[in-house]
Design a protein around this motif. Structure first.
Motif, PDB file in Angstrom:
ATOM      1  N   THR A   4      -1.702  -7.770  -9.140  1.00  0.00           N
ATOM      2  CA  THR A   4      -2.663  -6.808  -9.692  1.00  0.00           C
ATOM      3  C   THR A   4      -2.880  -5.645  -8.735  1.00  0.00           C
ATOM      4  OG1 THR A   4      -3.766  -8.570 -10.905  1.00  0.00           O
ATOM      5  CG2 THR A   4      -5.008  -6.558 -10.584  1.00  0.00           C
ATOM      6  N   GLN A   5      -2.931  -5.927  -7.455  1.00  0.00           N
ATOM      7  CA  GLN A   5      -3.184  -4.877  -6.469  1.00  0.00           C
ATOM      8  C   GLN A   5      -2.000  -3.940  -6.284  1.00  0.00           C
ATOM      9  OE1 GLN A   5      -4.313  -7.247  -3.079  1.00  0.00           O
ATOM     10  NE2 GLN A   5      -6.486  -7.094  -3.570  1.00  0.00           N
ATOM     11  N   ARG A   6      -0.774  -4.403  -6.563  1.00  0.00           N
ATOM     12  CA  ARG A   6       0.398  -3.594  -6.256  1.00  0.00           C
ATOM     13  C   ARG A   6       1.242  -3.190  -7.464  1.00  0.00           C
ATOM     14  NH1 ARG A   6       2.690  -7.736  -2.263  1.00  0.00           N
ATOM     15  NH2 ARG A   6       4.620  -6.644  -2.603  1.00  0.00           N
ATOM     16  N   ALA A   7       0.916  -3.667  -8.640  1.00  0.00           N
ATOM     17  CA  ALA A   7       1.732  -3.375  -9.827  1.00  0.00           C
ATOM     18  C   ALA A   7       1.604  -1.908 -10.226  1.00  0.00           C
ATOM     19  CB  ALA A   7       1.307  -4.270 -10.977  1.00  0.00           C
ATOM     20  N   THR A   8       2.677  -1.387 -10.770  1.00  0.00           N
ATOM     21  CA  THR A   8       2.695   0.004 -11.236  1.00  0.00           C
ATOM     22  C   THR A   8       2.491   0.102 -12.743  1.00  0.00           C
ATOM     23  OG1 THR A   8       5.100  -0.090 -11.408  1.00  0.00           O
ATOM     24  CG2 THR A   8       4.173   0.772  -9.342  1.00  0.00           C
ATOM     25  N   CYS A   9       2.157  -1.014 -13.366  1.00  0.00           N
ATOM     26  CA  CYS A   9       1.864  -1.026 -14.796  1.00  0.00           C
ATOM     27  C   CYS A   9       0.544  -1.770 -15.004  1.00  0.00           C
ATOM     28  CB  CYS A   9       2.988  -1.711 -15.584  1.00  0.00           C
ATOM     29  SG  CYS A   9       3.139  -3.479 -15.302  1.00  0.00           S
ATOM     30  N   ASP A  38       5.524  -2.001 -20.193  1.00  0.00           N
ATOM     31  CA  ASP A  38       4.266  -1.330 -20.514  1.00  0.00           C
ATOM     32  C   ASP A  38       3.066  -2.179 -20.111  1.00  0.00           C
ATOM     33  OD1 ASP A  38       5.508   0.916 -21.779  1.00  0.00           O
ATOM     34  OD2 ASP A  38       5.929  -0.391 -23.487  1.00  0.00           O
ATOM     35  N   HIS A  93      10.295  -1.650 -15.789  1.00  0.00           N
ATOM     36  CA  HIS A  93       9.217  -0.746 -16.199  1.00  0.00           C
ATOM     37  C   HIS A  93       8.524  -1.172 -17.498  1.00  0.00           C
ATOM     38  CE1 HIS A  93      10.779   1.787 -13.032  1.00  0.00           C
ATOM     39  NE2 HIS A  93      11.971   1.734 -13.602  1.00  0.00           N
ATOM     40  N   ILE A 117       9.040  -5.529 -12.297  1.00  0.00           N
ATOM     41  CA  ILE A 117       8.277  -4.369 -12.784  1.00  0.00           C
ATOM     42  C   ILE A 117       8.980  -3.077 -12.367  1.00  0.00           C
ATOM     43  CG2 ILE A 117       6.143  -3.047 -12.485  1.00  0.00           C
ATOM     44  CD1 ILE A 117       4.651  -5.751 -12.341  1.00  0.00           C
ATOM     45  N   GLY A 118       9.447  -3.031 -11.121  1.00  0.00           N
ATOM     46  CA  GLY A 118      10.114  -1.839 -10.614  1.00  0.00           C
ATOM     47  C   GLY A 118      11.429  -1.529 -11.296  1.00  0.00           C
ATOM     48  N   LEU A 145       6.927  -8.125  -8.913  1.00  0.00           N
ATOM     49  CA  LEU A 145       6.870  -6.703  -8.579  1.00  0.00           C
ATOM     50  C   LEU A 145       8.257  -6.056  -8.635  1.00  0.00           C
ATOM     51  CD1 LEU A 145       4.226  -6.944  -5.744  1.00  0.00           C
ATOM     52  CD2 LEU A 145       3.919  -5.834  -7.974  1.00  0.00           C
TER      53      LEU A 145
END
Length: 155
Positions: free
Chosen positions: A144-149, A119, A117, A113-114, A110
């Protein structure tokens, strides 16, 4: 068209994925995720960033055992991501980078991802039973529950 207007079609190049994050733990599901990553990255000319999270040895270990364990874990982690990177390159993915990061896998993923970024995140699911997943925690579920992508979970 019936009203006399001419319909103009424009072709647009659509690239869904420029960057793909692949989280690998060396499991069979992670191997399948690697194959899917290679296919998608090749199709879209996407870059791939491979990450692997590892835990520090318990603090109860005294020196020199602690450092030996830490070095062994870190070396195994680098071997894993280097192997995955080489397989992706052999399958035609030209832009591959990797990193080994200390910490709990879901937190590491996570955080990456932050900061990067991507895709798409591709991650393997070990397929634990629902009870075992609740007790031990499922990395793929937490991410899966917290990802921003978008997340592609491979079984």
């Amino acid at each position: 068209m019936g009203n006399g207007r001419r319909c103009q079609h424009q072709l647009y190049e659509v690239t869904m994925f420029h960057s793909i994050l692949l989280a690998s733990d060396g499991s069979a599901a992670a191997e399948r995720a690697c194959a899917i990553t290679a296919s998608l990255a090749s199709s879209y000319s996407a870059s791939v960033f491979i990450i692997h999270a590892f835990h520090k040895p318990p603090n109860i270990l005294a020196e020199p055992n602690y450092n030996e364990q830490m070095n062994e874990r870190r070396a195994a982690a680098y071997n894993l991501v280097d192997d995955v990177a080489n397989r992706l390159k052999q399958q035609g993915v030209s832009n591959v980078t990797n990193a080994v990061i200390e910490g709990h896998a879901s937190d590491v993923i996570l955080n990456v991802i932050g900061t990067h970024h991507p895709d798409l995140l591709i991650i393997g699911a070990r397929g634990m039973s629902p009870w075992r997943g609740l007790v031990m925690g499922s990395v793929s579920l937490a991410v899966t529950q917290r990802a921003t992508c978008p997340v592609l979970v491979v079984k």
